[in-house]
Each structure stands twice: as C-alpha cells, then as structure tokens.
Design a protein around this motif. Sequence first.
Motif, PDB file in Angstrom:
ATOM      1  N   ALA A  99      11.834  -4.673   9.925  1.00  0.00           N
ATOM      2  CA  ALA A  99      11.994  -3.462   9.106  1.00  0.00           C
ATOM      3  C   ALA A  99      11.156  -2.286   9.606  1.00  0.00           C
ATOM      4  CB  ALA A  99      11.629  -3.777   7.652  1.00  0.00           C
ATOM      5  N   LEU A 100      10.264  -2.541  10.547  1.00  0.00           N
ATOM      6  CA  LEU A 100       9.358  -1.506  11.069  1.00  0.00           C
ATOM      7  C   LEU A 100       8.598  -0.810   9.936  1.00  0.00           C
ATOM      8  CD1 LEU A 100      11.517   0.129  13.905  1.00  0.00           C
ATOM      9  CD2 LEU A 100       9.688  -1.562  14.154  1.00  0.00           C
ATOM     10  N   ASN A 101       8.052  -1.613   9.019  1.00  0.00           N
ATOM     11  CA  ASN A 101       7.293  -1.043   7.895  1.00  0.00           C
ATOM     12  C   ASN A 101       5.880  -1.652   7.791  1.00  0.00           C
ATOM     13  OD1 ASN A 101       7.782  -3.566   6.785  1.00  0.00           O
ATOM     14  ND2 ASN A 101       9.055  -2.834   5.130  1.00  0.00           N
ATOM     15  N   PRO A 102       5.071  -1.497   8.854  1.00  0.00           N
ATOM     16  CA  PRO A 102       3.768  -2.165   8.878  1.00  0.00           C
ATOM     17  C   PRO A 102       2.633  -1.461   8.152  1.00  0.00           C
ATOM     18  CG  PRO A 102       4.040  -0.943  10.892  1.00  0.00           C
ATOM     19  CD  PRO A 102       5.335  -0.789  10.103  1.00  0.00           C
ATOM     20  N   GLY A 103       2.799  -0.197   7.811  1.00  0.00           N
ATOM     21  CA  GLY A 103       1.638   0.565   7.367  1.00  0.00           C
ATOM     22  C   GLY A 103       0.805   0.923   8.590  1.00  0.00           C
ATOM     23  N   PHE A 104      -0.396   1.454   8.373  1.00  0.00           N
ATOM     24  CA  PHE A 104      -1.160   1.935   9.523  1.00  0.00           C
ATOM     25  C   PHE A 104      -2.657   1.894   9.239  1.00  0.00           C
ATOM     26  CE2 PHE A 104       0.713   5.176   6.904  1.00  0.00           C
ATOM     27  CZ  PHE A 104      -0.339   5.991   6.525  1.00  0.00           C
ATOM     28  N   LEU A 118      -5.387   1.809   0.865  1.00  0.00           N
ATOM     29  CA  LEU A 118      -4.795   3.008   0.273  1.00  0.00           C
ATOM     30  C   LEU A 118      -3.301   2.795   0.110  1.00  0.00           C
ATOM     31  CD1 LEU A 118      -6.520   5.797   2.438  1.00  0.00           C
ATOM     32  CD2 LEU A 118      -7.312   4.799   0.281  1.00  0.00           C
ATOM     33  N   LEU A 119      -2.831   2.875  -1.119  1.00  0.00           N
ATOM     34  CA  LEU A 119      -1.394   2.900  -1.364  1.00  0.00           C
ATOM     35  C   LEU A 119      -1.037   4.381  -1.404  1.00  0.00           C
ATOM     36  CD1 LEU A 119       1.223   1.385  -1.897  1.00  0.00           C
ATOM     37  CD2 LEU A 119       0.662   1.428  -4.336  1.00  0.00           C
ATOM     38  N   VAL A 120      -0.229   4.807  -0.440  1.00  0.00           N
ATOM     39  CA  VAL A 120       0.052   6.228  -0.258  1.00  0.00           C
ATOM     40  C   VAL A 120       1.523   6.521  -0.510  1.00  0.00           C
ATOM     41  CG1 VAL A 120      -1.852   6.564   1.367  1.00  0.00           C
ATOM     42  CG2 VAL A 120       0.417   5.933   2.238  1.00  0.00           C
ATOM     43  N   GLN A 121       1.809   7.785  -0.726  1.00  0.00           N
ATOM     44  CA  GLN A 121       3.184   8.231  -0.917  1.00  0.00           C
ATOM     45  C   GLN A 121       3.445   9.411   0.008  1.00  0.00           C
ATOM     46  OE1 GLN A 121       4.197   9.635  -4.882  1.00  0.00           O
ATOM     47  NE2 GLN A 121       6.222   8.741  -4.656  1.00  0.00           N
ATOM     48  N   GLY A 122       4.612   9.376   0.680  1.00  0.00           N
ATOM     49  CA  GLY A 122       4.998  10.485   1.542  1.00  0.00           C
ATOM     50  C   GLY A 122       4.454  10.411   2.952  1.00  0.00           C
ATOM     51  N   ALA A 180      -3.714   1.724   5.322  1.00  0.00           N
ATOM     52  CA  ALA A 180      -2.866   2.445   4.369  1.00  0.00           C
ATOM     53  C   ALA A 180      -1.446   1.879   4.422  1.00  0.00           C
ATOM     54  CB  ALA A 180      -2.843   3.934   4.695  1.00  0.00           C
ATOM     55  N   TYR A 181      -0.803   1.845   3.245  1.00  0.00           N
ATOM     56  CA  TYR A 181       0.566   1.341   3.174  1.00  0.00           C
ATOM     57  C   TYR A 181       1.380   2.250   2.259  1.00  0.00           C
ATOM     58  CZ  TYR A 181       4.312  -1.989   3.657  1.00  0.00           C
ATOM     59  OH  TYR A 181       5.510  -2.571   3.986  1.00  0.00           O
ATOM     60  N   PRO A 182       2.585   2.619   2.695  1.00  0.00           N
ATOM     61  CA  PRO A 182       3.435   3.505   1.897  1.00  0.00           C
ATOM     62  C   PRO A 182       4.067   2.805   0.690  1.00  0.00           C
ATOM     63  CG  PRO A 182       3.993   3.662   4.243  1.00  0.00           C
ATOM     64  CD  PRO A 182       3.105   2.462   4.069  1.00  0.00           C
ATOM     65  N   LEU A 183       3.982   3.428  -0.455  1.00  0.00           N
ATOM     66  CA  LEU A 183       4.630   2.934  -1.668  1.00  0.00           C
ATOM     67  C   LEU A 183       6.131   2.775  -1.448  1.00  0.00           C
ATOM     68  CD1 LEU A 183       4.616   2.339  -4.771  1.00  0.00           C
ATOM     69  CD2 LEU A 183       5.115   4.773  -5.063  1.00  0.00           C
ATOM     70  N   MET A 233       2.388  14.509  -0.352  1.00  0.00           N
ATOM     71  CA  MET A 233       1.683  13.377   0.208  1.00  0.00           C
ATOM     72  C   MET A 233       0.408  13.175  -0.597  1.00  0.00           C
ATOM     73  SD  MET A 233       2.190  14.122   4.269  1.00  0.00           S
ATOM     74  CE  MET A 233       2.103  15.898   4.144  1.00  0.00           C
ATOM     75  N   GLN A 234       0.203  11.924  -0.994  1.00  0.00           N
ATOM     76  CA  GLN A 234      -0.997  11.667  -1.774  1.00  0.00           C
ATOM     77  C   GLN A 234      -1.413  10.202  -1.740  1.00  0.00           C
ATOM     78  OE1 GLN A 234      -0.842  12.310  -5.988  1.00  0.00           O
ATOM     79  NE2 GLN A 234       1.161  11.371  -6.208  1.00  0.00           N
ATOM     80  N   VAL A 235      -2.654   9.969  -2.133  1.00  0.00           N
ATOM     81  CA  VAL A 235      -3.183   8.629  -2.337  1.00  0.00           C
ATOM     82  C   VAL A 235      -2.856   8.247  -3.778  1.00  0.00           C
ATOM     83  CG1 VAL A 235      -5.277   7.221  -2.467  1.00  0.00           C
ATOM     84  CG2 VAL A 235      -5.056   8.975  -0.677  1.00  0.00           C
ATOM     85  N   LEU A 236      -2.103   7.172  -3.956  1.00  0.00           N
ATOM     86  CA  LEU A 236      -1.757   6.720  -5.301  1.00  0.00           C
ATOM     87  C   LEU A 236      -2.808   5.765  -5.866  1.00  0.00           C
ATOM     88  CD1 LEU A 236       2.051   6.086  -4.796  1.00  0.00           C
ATOM     89  CD2 LEU A 236       0.945   8.085  -5.822  1.00  0.00           C
ATOM     90  N   HIS A 237      -3.333   4.892  -5.009  1.00  0.00           N
ATOM     91  CA  HIS A 237      -4.344   3.922  -5.426  1.00  0.00           C
ATOM     92  C   HIS A 237      -5.323   3.679  -4.290  1.00  0.00           C
ATOM     93  CE1 HIS A 237      -2.309   2.736  -9.135  1.00  0.00           C
ATOM     94  NE2 HIS A 237      -1.187   2.782  -8.449  1.00  0.00           N
ATOM     95  N   VAL A 238      -6.570   3.449  -4.641  1.00  0.00           N
ATOM     96  CA  VAL A 238      -7.598   3.006  -3.704  1.00  0.00           C
ATOM     97  C   VAL A 238      -7.884   1.553  -4.068  1.00  0.00           C
ATOM     98  CG1 VAL A 238      -9.933   3.359  -2.851  1.00  0.00           C
ATOM     99  CG2 VAL A 238      -8.561   5.334  -3.571  1.00  0.00           C
TER     100      VAL A 238
END
Length: 188
Positions: free
Chosen positions: A142-147, A91-95, A61-64, A1-6
């Motif tokens: 799609a239930l993909n809103p980010g948080f 925050l573009l995040v992964q995981g 935050a939103y998942p890549l 899990m990480q922050v890919l972009h701010v």
Amino acid sequence: MQVLHVCVGQARPLTIGRRSFLSAIGKAAVDGPVALAPLGLAGDEQADPSVHGGLDKAVYAYPLEHYAFWEAQRGGLFDEPLPPGALGENLLVQGLLENALWIGDELHLPDAVLRVTAPREPCFKFNARMGLPDAGRRMMQALNPGFYLAVVRPGSIRAGDPVELRPGPRGLRVDEAFAARRLKHLRE
C-alpha cells in the motif's frame, strides 16, 4: 496540516508465539505539551535503537488518512477501533502523506522544527501489534509506511499544533524511498 495526537510509550515485553521481545510499539496519546529533545519525545522509549530512535529517527509520524486502510485490513478481528498510537507512531498527523513529502522536507510547528528523514520499515513486531501475520507486507504493497523525523529545533509539541511544510532538496519522496526498499526485499 496538523498534529492530531502526540503519543508516547515505554518498552514492554511483547509475546509472539512462544517468544517474548522487548517492544515500545504500543504508544498512547497524551494530553498537553510534550517536550521534544534531539532524541525524541519526553516519556517515549524505543526498545531496539538499531532500527528505531537515534538522531535520524527521533520521532515517527503516521497519517490519519491510512487508519481506514488498517481498519479494513483487520476486518472484524477486533471490536475496538484503532486508537491513536496503535501503529507505533509518536505523531498522528493529518494532511501529510508519503506521496507529497520529500526526504529533507521540514515540518515547522509553533515551538519545534522536524525534518523528514526516512520511511518506516515494518517488522515482525508490527505484524504482531496489528494482529496480522503479513501486516508488514500489506504496508509495503500500500506504500503507507509513515515517516521518521529528526529534530532540527527542540521545543514542545501538542495535539492540535498546525504544521507548516517547508520544502527540502526535493530529491526523493518518502513513498519512492519506501518503494525502493520494497523492491530490495522482493529481490532478496
């Protein structure tokens, strides 16, 4: 899990049809550490504090992992791929996916701590930004809103920061909270 972009952005006029609205949905990735205070990231604005920003929605935050979905939804409307910040995320995040995060979970970064507070609720400005008149409806299906995140411990965040997830009370997952809102909208 990480922050890919701010990503940060300033409030600017957004024209939809013949109307113009102030919006800060257009975020762009920045280099280096970005200061994080209780109300969000340095250099970032929210145009409508009644629905974005504040202590409980200081950072979005939103998942890549969902970017491929949006590329497919836009299917040839645009030549360029979606850049980081395209969905208005800080925050573009992964995981870190909505079906594995609970309201109250904490994200521990090297120099800051954030708490998951709520799923995003898409609006007409999101539709305009995505170039799809029903982008919000597609996000709900799609239930993909980010948080949204509250700042527990201010500090700084940078691209590449690892994220340690620490469980909160485990009462309601982010996707469950979003699904409940979707049901409410369908009934109205």
